[in-house]
Structure formats: structure tokens, C-alpha cells
Design a protein around this motif. Sequence first.
Motif, PDB file in Angstrom:
ATOM      1  N   ILE A 157       0.847  -1.207   0.000  1.00 36.88           N
ATOM      2  CA  ILE A 157       0.000   0.000   0.000  1.00 36.88           C
ATOM      3  C   ILE A 157       0.879   1.252   0.000  1.00 36.88           C
ATOM      4  CG2 ILE A 157      -1.705   1.340   1.278  1.00 36.88           C
ATOM      5  CD1 ILE A 157      -2.800  -1.308   2.417  1.00 36.88           C
ATOM      6  N   MET A 158       1.897   1.263   0.862  1.00 37.60           N
ATOM      7  CA  MET A 158       2.778   2.436   0.933  1.00 37.60           C
ATOM      8  C   MET A 158       3.483   2.651  -0.405  1.00 37.60           C
ATOM      9  SD  MET A 158       2.297   3.864   3.785  1.00 37.60           S
ATOM     10  CE  MET A 158       0.797   3.216   4.512  1.00 37.60           C
ATOM     11  N   MET A 159       3.854   1.560  -1.082  1.00 31.34           N
ATOM     12  CA  MET A 159       4.489   1.679  -2.398  1.00 31.34           C
ATOM     13  C   MET A 159       3.491   2.196  -3.430  1.00 31.34           C
ATOM     14  SD  MET A 159       6.861  -1.761  -2.336  1.00 31.34           S
ATOM     15  CE  MET A 159       7.665  -1.582  -3.916  1.00 31.34           C
ATOM     16  N   ALA A 160       2.253   1.720  -3.344  1.00 27.87           N
ATOM     17  CA  ALA A 160       1.227   2.170  -4.297  1.00 27.87           C
ATOM     18  C   ALA A 160       0.990   3.677  -4.157  1.00 27.87           C
ATOM     19  CB  ALA A 160      -0.072   1.389  -4.084  1.00 27.87           C
ATOM     20  N   TYR A 161       1.092   4.182  -2.939  1.00 26.12           N
ATOM     21  CA  TYR A 161       0.932   5.623  -2.725  1.00 26.12           C
ATOM     22  C   TYR A 161       2.222   6.387  -2.987  1.00 26.12           C
ATOM     23  CZ  TYR A 161      -3.827   5.462  -0.837  1.00 26.12           C
ATOM     24  OH  TYR A 161      -5.181   5.350  -0.697  1.00 26.12           O
ATOM     25  N   GLY A 162       3.293   5.668  -3.311  1.00 23.77           N
ATOM     26  CA  GLY A 162       4.557   6.339  -3.646  1.00 23.77           C
ATOM     27  C   GLY A 162       5.261   6.984  -2.469  1.00 23.77           C
ATOM     28  N   ILE A 163       5.068   6.452  -1.281  1.00 19.82           N
ATOM     29  CA  ILE A 163       5.711   7.029  -0.086  1.00 19.82           C
ATOM     30  C   ILE A 163       7.241   6.909  -0.194  1.00 19.82           C
ATOM     31  CG2 ILE A 163       6.037   6.672   2.424  1.00 19.82           C
ATOM     32  CD1 ILE A 163       3.421   8.162   1.564  1.00 19.82           C
ATOM     33  N   GLY A 164       7.921   7.998   0.122  1.00 20.74           N
ATOM     34  CA  GLY A 164       9.385   8.029   0.041  1.00 20.74           C
ATOM     35  C   GLY A 164       9.945   9.141   0.901  1.00 20.74           C
ATOM     36  N   PRO A 165      11.213   9.462   0.717  1.00 13.37           N
ATOM     37  CA  PRO A 165      11.868  10.501   1.526  1.00 13.37           C
ATOM     38  C   PRO A 165      11.080  11.811   1.526  1.00 13.37           C
ATOM     39  CG  PRO A 165      13.498   9.325   0.220  1.00 13.37           C
ATOM     40  CD  PRO A 165      12.165   8.828  -0.235  1.00 13.37           C
ATOM     41  N   GLY A 166      10.944  12.401   2.705  1.00  7.06           N
ATOM     42  CA  GLY A 166      10.225  13.667   2.846  1.00  7.06           C
ATOM     43  C   GLY A 166       8.754  13.503   3.174  1.00  7.06           C
ATOM     44  N   LEU A 177      10.814   2.527   3.182  1.00 10.16           N
ATOM     45  CA  LEU A 177      10.750   3.248   1.907  1.00 10.16           C
ATOM     46  C   LEU A 177      11.418   4.614   1.994  1.00 10.16           C
ATOM     47  CD1 LEU A 177       7.082   2.290   0.961  1.00 10.16           C
ATOM     48  CD2 LEU A 177       9.180   1.388  -0.042  1.00 10.16           C
ATOM     49  N   GLY A 178      12.024   4.901   3.145  1.00  8.97           N
ATOM     50  CA  GLY A 178      12.701   6.184   3.303  1.00  8.97           C
ATOM     51  C   GLY A 178      11.787   7.292   3.784  1.00  8.97           C
ATOM     52  N   GLY A 179      10.517   6.967   4.021  1.00  6.38           N
ATOM     53  CA  GLY A 179       9.579   7.952   4.549  1.00  6.38           C
ATOM     54  C   GLY A 179       9.746   8.118   6.055  1.00  6.38           C
ATOM     55  N   SER A 180       8.982   9.054   6.624  1.00  5.20           N
ATOM     56  CA  SER A 180       9.065   9.291   8.067  1.00  5.20           C
ATOM     57  C   SER A 180       7.792   8.839   8.759  1.00  5.20           C
ATOM     58  CB  SER A 180       9.274  10.784   8.348  1.00  5.20           C
ATOM     59  OG  SER A 180      10.468  11.210   7.764  1.00  5.20           O
ATOM     60  N   PRO A 181       7.869   7.759   9.573  1.00  8.07           N
ATOM     61  CA  PRO A 181       6.718   7.431  10.398  1.00  8.07           C
ATOM     62  C   PRO A 181       6.654   8.442  11.542  1.00  8.07           C
ATOM     63  CG  PRO A 181       8.521   5.861  10.796  1.00  8.07           C
ATOM     64  CD  PRO A 181       9.005   6.847   9.769  1.00  8.07           C
ATOM     65  N   ILE A 182       5.560   9.180  11.637  1.00  8.42           N
ATOM     66  CA  ILE A 182       5.421  10.176  12.700  1.00  8.42           C
ATOM     67  C   ILE A 182       4.463   9.603  13.743  1.00  8.42           C
ATOM     68  CG2 ILE A 182       4.675  12.533  13.253  1.00  8.42           C
ATOM     69  CD1 ILE A 182       7.243  12.395  11.532  1.00  8.42           C
ATOM     70  N   PHE A 183       4.983   9.459  14.942  1.00 12.64           N
ATOM     71  CA  PHE A 183       4.187   8.811  15.998  1.00 12.64           C
ATOM     72  C   PHE A 183       3.169   9.771  16.591  1.00 12.64           C
ATOM     73  CE2 PHE A 183       8.037   6.212  15.811  1.00 12.64           C
ATOM     74  CZ  PHE A 183       7.455   4.979  15.615  1.00 12.64           C
ATOM     75  N   VAL A 184       2.039   9.196  16.954  1.00 11.34           N
ATOM     76  CA  VAL A 184       0.926   9.955  17.519  1.00 11.34           C
ATOM     77  C   VAL A 184       0.479   9.219  18.769  1.00 11.34           C
ATOM     78  CG1 VAL A 184      -1.471  10.661  17.081  1.00 11.34           C
ATOM     79  CG2 VAL A 184       0.201  10.710  15.208  1.00 11.34           C
ATOM     80  N   ASP A 185       0.217   9.945  19.841  1.00  8.91           N
ATOM     81  CA  ASP A 185      -0.232   9.291  21.074  1.00  8.91           C
ATOM     82  C   ASP A 185      -1.629   8.695  20.854  1.00  8.91           C
ATOM     83  OD1 ASP A 185       0.071   8.328  23.605  1.00  8.91           O
ATOM     84  OD2 ASP A 185      -0.146  10.253  24.640  1.00  8.91           O
ATOM     85  N   VAL A 186      -1.982   7.741  21.700  1.00  5.02           N
ATOM     86  CA  VAL A 186      -3.277   7.067  21.549  1.00  5.02           C
ATOM     87  C   VAL A 186      -4.254   7.525  22.626  1.00  5.02           C
ATOM     88  CG1 VAL A 186      -2.332   5.040  20.382  1.00  5.02           C
ATOM     89  CG2 VAL A 186      -2.469   5.059  22.886  1.00  5.02           C
TER      90      VAL A 186
END
Length: 382
Positions: free
Chosen positions: A65-74, A94-103
Motif C-alpha cells: 500500500i505504501m508503495m502504491a501511494y509512492g511514499i518516500g523521503p520527505g 521506503l525512506g519515509g518518516s513514520p510520525i508517531f501519535v499518542d493514543v
Amino acid sequence: MEFIDLKTQYKRIEEKVQLRIKQVLESTQFIMGPEVEALEVALAEFSSAKYAITASSGTDALLMIMMAYGIGPGDAVFVPAFTFPATPEVVALLGGSPIFVDVNPRTFNLDVASLKQAIASCRLEGLNPKIILAVDLYGHPADYDELDEIAKTEGLEIVADAAQSFGATYKGKRVGALATCTAVSFFPAKPLGCYGDGGAVLTSNEALADKLKSIRAHGKGQDKYDTVRVGLNARMDTLQAAILLEKLAIFPDEIARRQAVAERYTNKLHSVFSVPEVATNCSSVWAQYTLKLASRDVRARLQSKLKSAGVPTAVYYPKPLPYQNAYKEYVIAGQHFTNAEKLSDTVLSLPMHPYLNVGEQNTVIDNALSFANEEVLENATA
Ligand SMILES: *Cc1c(COP(=O)(O)O)cnc(C)c1O
């Protein structure tokens, strides 16, 4: 007593599963045999998504899914701080940034205020917010209407990590129809599991479905040797598809059994323990039935009391991902994950599976209740 009992389930479907396996072995169509397509049709029908694209695991389904959306650096993808490592992993790979969010401590799922804050902070950092990757923790759907509103305002996509929630419902809709793309896992311990690794993507978007099928098989185009993109080898084995066809047939009954166990736990335990809640108009598939205790110490005492009574328990998850070495670098300065931290210290999951009989349920319930009584007495005398 088993925490998750796969043996009793196997006994129930043994003959049918063995016949299915035999058919695959005799056909020798080990990759993309007819069972794979039959399963995809059945999964799409079950989830009311138009397309199901099976995959080699839940993690690979997320990666596709992340590849289909083209997720990458930045690119920034928002993930809960309290989840399994596969959720941020596919973004980081994929070089993207997982940004954590509290639950949210009541729902265990993404907290809306923290999400809005994280989106704003990551814009200030110069990242491009792209996707909200919602996790349906313990089998209960996240609040997709609430997330939809934020996604619309902020121009983001929603992807569902439904590795734990296949079969659950949200306001009358099945998991699979709650986000544009949904990843599910058939890891053996998930509510619907195969006999090895397996997963699927559910979507009603035809263009995405085509792209996902291409990514799954080395980026294939018109035919096998027409390669239009960099892809993966992420197909589900025919054997696993054949097994899942038999498991899917009894899955509705198994969901009902899980829900009966959860209801009984809640009825007996809610007056003394902080029990999991189910939102109105929603249903959970109870991948886990998780209590919240007062502290780490109380949890340790309950866990050891249950253990000595032969009751297995588990802690999902003992340390939030933003605090793990692999993911520290993705935390934005000033971010806090207070709720995730507290949950890591206090959650305890009880045995949960469709074949947990009333006697076993009583052993869990009685020991938990007598623990609570002992704690009250001890506090009174202390
Ligand atoms: C299990 C799980 C996954 C990964 O699924 P696999 O099939 O084991 O690769 C991803 N996300 C969550 C929330 C999970 O629980």
C-alpha cells in the motif's frame, strides 16, 4: 489453558483442511493457483470491498500500500505510538518518516488532538504529511469518521492497518470498507489466521487494485516480462489460500464465540476492573481482551496470580515504539506519548479464542476477582 487455542480449531476442520492441502499438492499450482483467486473473491465479498489482493503477510500488504501511494523521503505517515513494529516499519523501509501519535487511553487507537498536533509539527519540520495509518488495536476499529474529517481538512489519505480487526464493524460497515486501502494479516494468532504467514489488501479503488497486483509480482505490466515499476515478491502461497478458504467458512461462527467470551468477561469483571469498551454501532473481533490495571506492580501481581492458576496472559505492548532504538530518530522534538507510556505499564490481555469453554472462562474470572479482593484487603490493612 491456551492463550490462543489453534489445536481445537484444527480438530474441527481437520478433514476439510487436509483435503484442501492434498488438492493443492496434487495440482502442483503452488503459486497463484485457483484457490488464491477463490479466496480473493470470498474476502472481497466478506468485507464488502470490491477487491481483495492477497499477500505474503500483513506487513507486505502494508508495504504494498505504501508503495502504491509512492511514499518516500520527505513524506510523513502518521502512526500510533502504541502498536506492533510493522506499522511504522513499512514507512521507514521506503525512506519515509513514520510520525508517531499518542493514543486515546479509552479506545487504544489514534488520539485526535495528538494527531492534529503531529500534523502541524511535521509541517514545521518541512515534511509532507501524506497518510494517516490508523490501527484497529485489539480488533476494535479506530474512529474512521473522526479521522476522515481531519484527513479531508489536511488533504491526507487514510490507510487502515486492520491486521487485528478483520471481521469487525464500524457503524454498520465492515473492516475493508472503512478506508481507501486496508491491510489485513492472517498470521496464525490473528482472529482469522492461516498456517504460516499471509495477508491481504482490501480496496474498492480499481486503479489502486491494479497497481497493488503489479507491485505484488515484481512490478509486472501487461505480461510477466513487461516490468513497469520496482515491485516485490509478495504473493500468498496457494496452500495458505486453500487453508484460509476453510477457516473463512467457520469465521462468522468464531467471531460470535469470541464476542460471547468477551461479553462474559465484561459482565463478570467490569465492576472491579477497567475493562475494554466497545463503541456504539461498532463490533470488535477481540484479537485481544485487554484490562487496564492501576500500575505496573498491580499488573505484575495479577499476572503472577493468574500464572500460578494456569492462566496465560500477555502484554501488548511493553514499550511504545517511539522509545525503541529503531524508531527514536523519528520523534519530533517536544512530542510526548504519555498515554502510550501509561498503557505499556498497565495493560494485560486475558486468554481469548473461540474455543475457551465456560470452565476455563470461570478459572480466569474467579482468579481475577479473588486477586481484586486480596488487593482490597491488603490496602485496608496497609
Ligand atoms: C500482526 C500485525 C501486523 C503484521 O502482520 P504480519 O502478518 O505478521 O506481517 C501489522 N500491524 C499490526 C497492528 C499487527 O498486529
